[in-house]
Write a protein that holds these residues in place. Structure first.
Motif, PDB file in Angstrom:
ATOM      1  N   ARG A   1       0.842  -1.199   0.000  1.00 40.45           N
ATOM      2  CA  ARG A   1       0.000   0.000   0.000  1.00 40.45           C
ATOM      3  C   ARG A   1       0.870   1.239   0.000  1.00 40.45           C
ATOM      4  O   ARG A   1       1.783   1.389   0.814  1.00 40.45           O
ATOM      5  CB  ARG A   1      -0.917   0.016   1.227  1.00 40.45           C
TER       6      ARG A   1
ATOM      7  N   TYR B   1       0.060  -0.380  -4.427  1.00 44.71           N
ATOM      8  CA  TYR B   1      -1.396  -0.247  -4.377  1.00 44.71           C
ATOM      9  C   TYR B   1      -1.714   1.212  -4.080  1.00 44.71           C
ATOM     10  O   TYR B   1      -1.064   1.801  -3.223  1.00 44.71           O
ATOM     11  CB  TYR B   1      -1.963  -1.145  -3.268  1.00 44.71           C
ATOM     12  N   PRO B   2      -2.673   1.831  -4.752  1.00 45.07           N
ATOM     13  CA  PRO B   2      -3.624   1.231  -5.673  1.00 45.07           C
ATOM     14  C   PRO B   2      -2.957   0.792  -6.978  1.00 45.07           C
ATOM     15  O   PRO B   2      -2.022   1.423  -7.456  1.00 45.07           O
ATOM     16  CB  PRO B   2      -4.653   2.326  -5.922  1.00 45.07           C
TER      17      PRO B   2
ATOM     18  N   LYS C   1      -4.864  -4.436 -12.739  1.00 40.43           N
ATOM     19  CA  LYS C   1      -4.886  -5.667 -11.948  1.00 40.43           C
ATOM     20  C   LYS C   1      -4.122  -6.764 -12.694  1.00 40.43           C
ATOM     21  O   LYS C   1      -4.423  -7.066 -13.840  1.00 40.43           O
ATOM     22  CB  LYS C   1      -6.328  -6.108 -11.690  1.00 40.43           C
TER      23      LYS C   1
ATOM     24  N   LYS D   1      -9.309  -3.679   2.864  1.00 40.07           N
ATOM     25  CA  LYS D   1      -9.774  -2.842   1.750  1.00 40.07           C
ATOM     26  C   LYS D   1      -9.063  -3.216   0.450  1.00 40.07           C
ATOM     27  O   LYS D   1      -9.675  -3.259  -0.615  1.00 40.07           O
ATOM     28  CB  LYS D   1      -9.535  -1.364   2.064  1.00 40.07           C
ATOM     29  N   MET D   2      -7.764  -3.470   0.539  1.00 45.43           N
ATOM     30  CA  MET D   2      -6.983  -3.837  -0.651  1.00 45.43           C
ATOM     31  C   MET D   2      -7.500  -5.130  -1.262  1.00 45.43           C
ATOM     32  O   MET D   2      -7.489  -5.299  -2.481  1.00 45.43           O
ATOM     33  CB  MET D   2      -5.498  -3.991  -0.284  1.00 45.43           C
ATOM     34  N   ARG D   3      -7.938  -6.021  -0.413  1.00 43.49           N
ATOM     35  CA  ARG D   3      -8.391  -7.333  -0.891  1.00 43.49           C
ATOM     36  C   ARG D   3      -9.550  -7.200  -1.882  1.00 43.49           C
ATOM     37  O   ARG D   3      -9.638  -7.961  -2.839  1.00 43.49           O
ATOM     38  CB  ARG D   3      -8.774  -8.215   0.289  1.00 43.49           C
ATOM     39  N   THR D   4     -10.415  -6.237  -1.664  1.00 42.45           N
ATOM     40  CA  THR D   4     -11.544  -6.062  -2.582  1.00 42.45           C
ATOM     41  C   THR D   4     -11.074  -5.710  -3.998  1.00 42.45           C
ATOM     42  O   THR D   4     -11.748  -6.032  -4.965  1.00 42.45           O
ATOM     43  CB  THR D   4     -12.528  -4.990  -2.083  1.00 42.45           C
ATOM     44  N   ALA D   5      -9.909  -5.073  -4.118  1.00 40.53           N
ATOM     45  CA  ALA D   5      -9.384  -4.680  -5.425  1.00 40.53           C
ATOM     46  C   ALA D   5      -8.751  -5.844  -6.184  1.00 40.53           C
ATOM     47  O   ALA D   5      -8.537  -5.741  -7.394  1.00 40.53           O
ATOM     48  CB  ALA D   5      -8.362  -3.558  -5.265  1.00 40.53           C
ATOM     49  N   ILE D   6      -8.465  -6.924  -5.502  1.00 37.98           N
ATOM     50  CA  ILE D   6      -7.810  -8.058  -6.171  1.00 37.98           C
ATOM     51  C   ILE D   6      -8.706  -9.278  -6.308  1.00 37.98           C
ATOM     52  O   ILE D   6      -8.323 -10.261  -6.933  1.00 37.98           O
ATOM     53  CB  ILE D   6      -6.503  -8.465  -5.456  1.00 37.98           C
ATOM     54  N   GLU D   7      -9.893  -9.223  -5.706  1.00 37.54           N
ATOM     55  CA  GLU D   7     -10.820 -10.366  -5.779  1.00 37.54           C
ATOM     56  C   GLU D   7     -11.267 -10.583  -7.221  1.00 37.54           C
ATOM     57  O   GLU D   7     -11.323  -9.649  -7.988  1.00 37.54           O
ATOM     58  CB  GLU D   7     -12.031 -10.124  -4.876  1.00 37.54           C
TER      59      GLU D   7
END
Length: 160
Positions: A10, A34-35, A39, A76-82
């Motif tokens: 991050r 990140y961001p 992806k 929060k970061m996890r939502t961007a990589i799911e």
């Protein structure tokens, strides 16, 4: 280290408190900020995350993914990589990292990023003490987890 490992850091993390940044440039470790601008393909990766099924020797051929941030930011970061498949470090590992937050509780099983990477490598039968070479709490961490390190190696040797 022949395993491919991707670490997403991050932006804004305090470098003085970061346990994984000193390993930049280590072969087999790739870092992204990140961001994310774009992806990456994470379809084969296993995310190290608390609450997921435990990592086992059967996962040894899969690349690993680690998120480097505080616990709230990592969620929060996890939502961007799911979507990405996740595994946890098996029970028993303990952190040596001195926690300082007086506001938020850390998970009981929470490890510093470098500790989680080391533990994962042990579980996968690829113990690499060089990962801890620049970690100030290396000796304390190894002492706390002596049994886990040996058990991880034994499990891997029995399954091969």
């Amino acid at each position: 280290m022949s395993l491919s490992i991707l670490i997403i850091v991050r932006r804004g993390e305090d470098r003085a408190q970061c346990t994984i940044q000193p390993l930049r440039g280590t072969p087999g470790l790739d870092f992204l900020r990140y961001p994310l601008r774009k992806k990456p393909d994470l379809s084969r990766h296993l995310l190290l995350a608390p609450g997921a099924p435990p990592l086992t020797a059967a996962d040894a051929s899969r690349p690993l993914l680690l998120l480097d941030a505080n616990w709230r930011q990592a969620a929060k970061m996890r939502t961007a990589i799911e979507p990405v498949e996740a595994r946890s470090i098996p029970p028993g590992w303990r952190t040596a990292y001195p926690r300082r937050s007086k506001i938020h509780a850390d998970p009981d099983t929470g490890l510093a990023t470098v500790e989680a990477l080391f533990a994962a490598m042990c579980v996968l039968g690829r113990r690499d003490d060089s990962l801890l070479r620049l970690y100030p709490w290396r000796d304390a961490f190894l002492a706390l987890n002596r049994d886990c390190c040996e058990t991880g190696q034994l499990r891997m040797n029995q399954t091969v």
